[in-house]
Motif scaffolding. Sequence first.
Motif, PDB file in Angstrom:
ATOM      1  N   PHE A 196      -8.472  -5.269  15.592  1.00  0.00           N
ATOM      2  CA  PHE A 196      -8.913  -5.562  14.231  1.00  0.00           C
ATOM      3  C   PHE A 196      -7.762  -5.442  13.231  1.00  0.00           C
ATOM      4  O   PHE A 196      -6.853  -4.619  13.397  1.00  0.00           O
ATOM      5  N   ALA A 197      -7.822  -6.249  12.193  1.00  0.00           N
ATOM      6  CA  ALA A 197      -6.824  -6.194  11.128  1.00  0.00           C
ATOM      7  C   ALA A 197      -7.042  -4.952  10.265  1.00  0.00           C
ATOM      8  O   ALA A 197      -8.109  -4.325  10.301  1.00  0.00           O
ATOM      9  N   ASP A 198      -6.044  -4.596   9.478  1.00  0.00           N
ATOM     10  CA  ASP A 198      -6.191  -3.497   8.525  1.00  0.00           C
ATOM     11  C   ASP A 198      -7.232  -3.841   7.477  1.00  0.00           C
ATOM     12  O   ASP A 198      -7.235  -4.971   6.949  1.00  0.00           O
ATOM     13  N   ASP A 199      -8.084  -2.884   7.155  1.00  0.00           N
ATOM     14  CA  ASP A 199      -8.973  -3.093   6.015  1.00  0.00           C
ATOM     15  C   ASP A 199      -8.230  -2.726   4.730  1.00  0.00           C
ATOM     16  O   ASP A 199      -7.068  -2.309   4.762  1.00  0.00           O
ATOM     17  N   ASP A 200      -8.889  -2.878   3.597  1.00  0.00           N
ATOM     18  CA  ASP A 200      -8.218  -2.651   2.316  1.00  0.00           C
ATOM     19  C   ASP A 200      -7.720  -1.215   2.175  1.00  0.00           C
ATOM     20  O   ASP A 200      -6.629  -0.977   1.644  1.00  0.00           O
ATOM     21  N   LYS A 201      -8.499  -0.269   2.674  1.00  0.00           N
ATOM     22  CA  LYS A 201      -8.102   1.134   2.571  1.00  0.00           C
ATOM     23  C   LYS A 201      -6.850   1.402   3.395  1.00  0.00           C
ATOM     24  O   LYS A 201      -5.933   2.105   2.941  1.00  0.00           O
ATOM     25  N   LYS A 202      -6.789   0.825   4.600  1.00  0.00           N
ATOM     26  CA  LYS A 202      -5.621   1.017   5.458  1.00  0.00           C
ATOM     27  C   LYS A 202      -4.395   0.346   4.855  1.00  0.00           C
ATOM     28  O   LYS A 202      -3.282   0.899   4.908  1.00  0.00           O
ATOM     29  N   LYS A 203      -4.575  -0.828   4.265  1.00  0.00           N
ATOM     30  CA  LYS A 203      -3.449  -1.513   3.624  1.00  0.00           C
ATOM     31  C   LYS A 203      -2.914  -0.694   2.461  1.00  0.00           C
ATOM     32  O   LYS A 203      -1.699  -0.619   2.241  1.00  0.00           O
ATOM     33  N   LEU A 235       0.891   0.702   2.052  1.00  0.00           N
ATOM     34  CA  LEU A 235       1.706   0.456   0.858  1.00  0.00           C
ATOM     35  C   LEU A 235       2.258   1.759   0.301  1.00  0.00           C
ATOM     36  O   LEU A 235       3.419   1.826  -0.127  1.00  0.00           O
ATOM     37  N   LYS A 236       1.435   2.796   0.294  1.00  0.00           N
ATOM     38  CA  LYS A 236       1.910   4.106  -0.164  1.00  0.00           C
ATOM     39  C   LYS A 236       3.023   4.612   0.745  1.00  0.00           C
ATOM     40  O   LYS A 236       4.002   5.211   0.274  1.00  0.00           O
ATOM     41  N   GLY A 237       2.873   4.361   2.052  1.00  0.00           N
ATOM     42  CA  GLY A 237       3.906   4.759   2.989  1.00  0.00           C
ATOM     43  C   GLY A 237       5.213   4.032   2.747  1.00  0.00           C
ATOM     44  O   GLY A 237       6.295   4.636   2.794  1.00  0.00           O
ATOM     45  N   ILE A 238       5.132   2.736   2.480  1.00  0.00           N
ATOM     46  CA  ILE A 238       6.335   1.945   2.187  1.00  0.00           C
ATOM     47  C   ILE A 238       7.038   2.482   0.943  1.00  0.00           C
ATOM     48  O   ILE A 238       8.267   2.646   0.921  1.00  0.00           O
ATOM     49  N   ASN A 239       6.269   2.772  -0.075  1.00  0.00           N
ATOM     50  CA  ASN A 239       6.865   3.307  -1.308  1.00  0.00           C
ATOM     51  C   ASN A 239       7.465   4.689  -1.077  1.00  0.00           C
ATOM     52  O   ASN A 239       8.509   5.027  -1.657  1.00  0.00           O
ATOM     53  N   PHE A 240       6.831   5.485  -0.218  1.00  0.00           N
ATOM     54  CA  PHE A 240       7.369   6.807   0.113  1.00  0.00           C
ATOM     55  C   PHE A 240       8.727   6.667   0.798  1.00  0.00           C
ATOM     56  O   PHE A 240       9.665   7.418   0.499  1.00  0.00           O
ATOM     57  N   VAL A 241       8.821   5.710   1.732  1.00  0.00           N
ATOM     58  CA  VAL A 241      10.100   5.483   2.422  1.00  0.00           C
ATOM     59  C   VAL A 241      11.175   5.051   1.435  1.00  0.00           C
ATOM     60  O   VAL A 241      12.325   5.522   1.503  1.00  0.00           O
ATOM     61  N   LYS A 242      10.833   4.179   0.517  1.00  0.00           N
ATOM     62  CA  LYS A 242      11.802   3.720  -0.476  1.00  0.00           C
ATOM     63  C   LYS A 242      12.318   4.868  -1.336  1.00  0.00           C
ATOM     64  O   LYS A 242      13.496   4.898  -1.719  1.00  0.00           O
ATOM     65  N   ASP A 243      11.433   5.821  -1.635  1.00  0.00           N
ATOM     66  CA  ASP A 243      11.805   6.942  -2.510  1.00  0.00           C
ATOM     67  C   ASP A 243      12.454   8.101  -1.761  1.00  0.00           C
ATOM     68  O   ASP A 243      13.325   8.789  -2.311  1.00  0.00           O
ATOM     69  N   ASN A 244      12.045   8.316  -0.495  1.00  0.00           N
ATOM     70  CA  ASN A 244      12.451   9.537   0.202  1.00  0.00           C
ATOM     71  C   ASN A 244      13.176   9.300   1.525  1.00  0.00           C
ATOM     72  O   ASN A 244      13.738  10.243   2.087  1.00  0.00           O
ATOM     73  N   GLY A 245      13.126   8.082   2.042  1.00  0.00           N
ATOM     74  CA  GLY A 245      13.793   7.777   3.299  1.00  0.00           C
ATOM     75  C   GLY A 245      12.875   7.823   4.500  1.00  0.00           C
ATOM     76  O   GLY A 245      11.800   8.430   4.462  1.00  0.00           O
ATOM     77  N   GLN A 290       9.813  -2.645   7.585  1.00  0.00           N
ATOM     78  CA  GLN A 290       9.463  -3.894   8.279  1.00  0.00           C
ATOM     79  C   GLN A 290       8.268  -3.697   9.199  1.00  0.00           C
ATOM     80  O   GLN A 290       7.364  -4.533   9.238  1.00  0.00           O
ATOM     81  N   TYR A 291       8.244  -2.595   9.939  1.00  0.00           N
ATOM     82  CA  TYR A 291       7.120  -2.326  10.838  1.00  0.00           C
ATOM     83  C   TYR A 291       5.816  -2.194  10.051  1.00  0.00           C
ATOM     84  O   TYR A 291       4.797  -2.784  10.419  1.00  0.00           O
ATOM     85  N   TYR A 292       5.856  -1.408   8.992  1.00  0.00           N
ATOM     86  CA  TYR A 292       4.635  -1.183   8.221  1.00  0.00           C
ATOM     87  C   TYR A 292       4.140  -2.483   7.578  1.00  0.00           C
ATOM     88  O   TYR A 292       2.937  -2.732   7.525  1.00  0.00           O
ATOM     89  N   THR A 293       5.066  -3.295   7.117  1.00  0.00           N
ATOM     90  CA  THR A 293       4.684  -4.575   6.517  1.00  0.00           C
ATOM     91  C   THR A 293       4.070  -5.490   7.551  1.00  0.00           C
ATOM     92  O   THR A 293       3.047  -6.155   7.302  1.00  0.00           O
ATOM     93  N   ALA A 294       4.669  -5.543   8.746  1.00  0.00           N
ATOM     94  CA  ALA A 294       4.142  -6.395   9.819  1.00  0.00           C
ATOM     95  C   ALA A 294       2.742  -5.944  10.231  1.00  0.00           C
ATOM     96  O   ALA A 294       1.838  -6.775  10.436  1.00  0.00           O
ATOM     97  N   MET A 295       2.540  -4.645  10.347  1.00  0.00           N
ATOM     98  CA  MET A 295       1.216  -4.144  10.728  1.00  0.00           C
ATOM     99  C   MET A 295       0.191  -4.433   9.636  1.00  0.00           C
ATOM    100  O   MET A 295      -0.946  -4.821   9.925  1.00  0.00           O
ATOM    101  N   MET A 296       0.598  -4.254   8.406  1.00  0.00           N
ATOM    102  CA  MET A 296      -0.303  -4.471   7.280  1.00  0.00           C
ATOM    103  C   MET A 296      -0.735  -5.934   7.179  1.00  0.00           C
ATOM    104  O   MET A 296      -1.877  -6.235   6.812  1.00  0.00           O
ATOM    105  N   ASN A 297       0.159  -6.845   7.523  1.00  0.00           N
ATOM    106  CA  ASN A 297      -0.100  -8.281   7.376  1.00  0.00           C
ATOM    107  C   ASN A 297      -0.709  -8.929   8.610  1.00  0.00           C
ATOM    108  O   ASN A 297      -1.039 -10.115   8.582  1.00  0.00           O
ATOM    109  N   ARG A 298      -0.874  -8.172   9.690  1.00  0.00           N
ATOM    110  CA  ARG A 298      -1.346  -8.796  10.929  1.00  0.00           C
ATOM    111  C   ARG A 298      -2.789  -9.269  10.776  1.00  0.00           C
ATOM    112  O   ARG A 298      -3.565  -8.702  10.008  1.00  0.00           O
TER     113      ARG A 298
END
Length: 263
Positions: free
Chosen positions: A114-121, A125-135, A177-185
């Motif tokens: 199953f694809a990500d639902d809105d809550k999972k997406k 997104l929060k995870g991606i922003n965390f990586v951008k801010d903290n590594g 990249q991984y998180y984006t790919a999973m989110m968009n699958r």
Amino acid sequence: ITYTISGEGHPVLLIHGFGEDGRIWEKIINTLNSDNKIIVVDLPGSSKSTLLHSDNKTIGIEDYAEVIRAILEQENIEKITVIGHSMGGYIALAFAELYPAMLSGLGLFHSTCFADDDKKKETRLKGINFVKDNGALAFLKTSVPPMFAEDFQKESSTVVEDLVDNGRDFTDDAVIQYYTAMMNRKDRSDVLLNITVPVLFIVGEKDQAVPLEQSLKQLHLPARSLIKILPDAAHMGMLEEPGVCIGAIQQFLNIRTETMKVN
């Protein structure tokens, strides 16, 4: 792209999940390669494999599936069983959709069609922003431990710490990249519904990443499947209950072999 091959027999490809590399399968390989040719890949951006790049589009799960096809082409393999853990399962499903004639069996190891639902997406997104801010490493330090059952975290803390420590090898770009790919699958329930080869499901009863109730919704889709539910495991069965997982995979490979003989 780096990958290893061991053993002789029918080819079996193991695809690791997010925040891991091919070493995650170490407890599995030495038993399975006595009767099978085991191929373990390091996905692009993991270990020594180069991260994928494109000027024209965002890298998706299908692009990783094409990497798998390229490895099989390189090794002159026409038919294979593909088993994927978590994100690796998403890639295995994409491969099954793109190249069904090359598939002799499909394994979903703590994964979902199953694809990500809105809550999972939103969480991703929060995870991606965390990586951008903290590594990437700071993110993996927070995201990896909950992949294990609480009792296992307490009793086998060094195993958890080792997996977190392996996260030092990941760049911020790879994790994003991984998180984006999973989110968009996309949803691939139709792949399971129409698949003609046996499917293995390994499910952790305490899994927070792919909750049990979500896993149960996909188990009836394939015409022929082997289901193993791990009552004491969360998302990392190959480390939490390796012996049980090895037994389930061996049983599945025997089913696959019998199916190939019939066909």
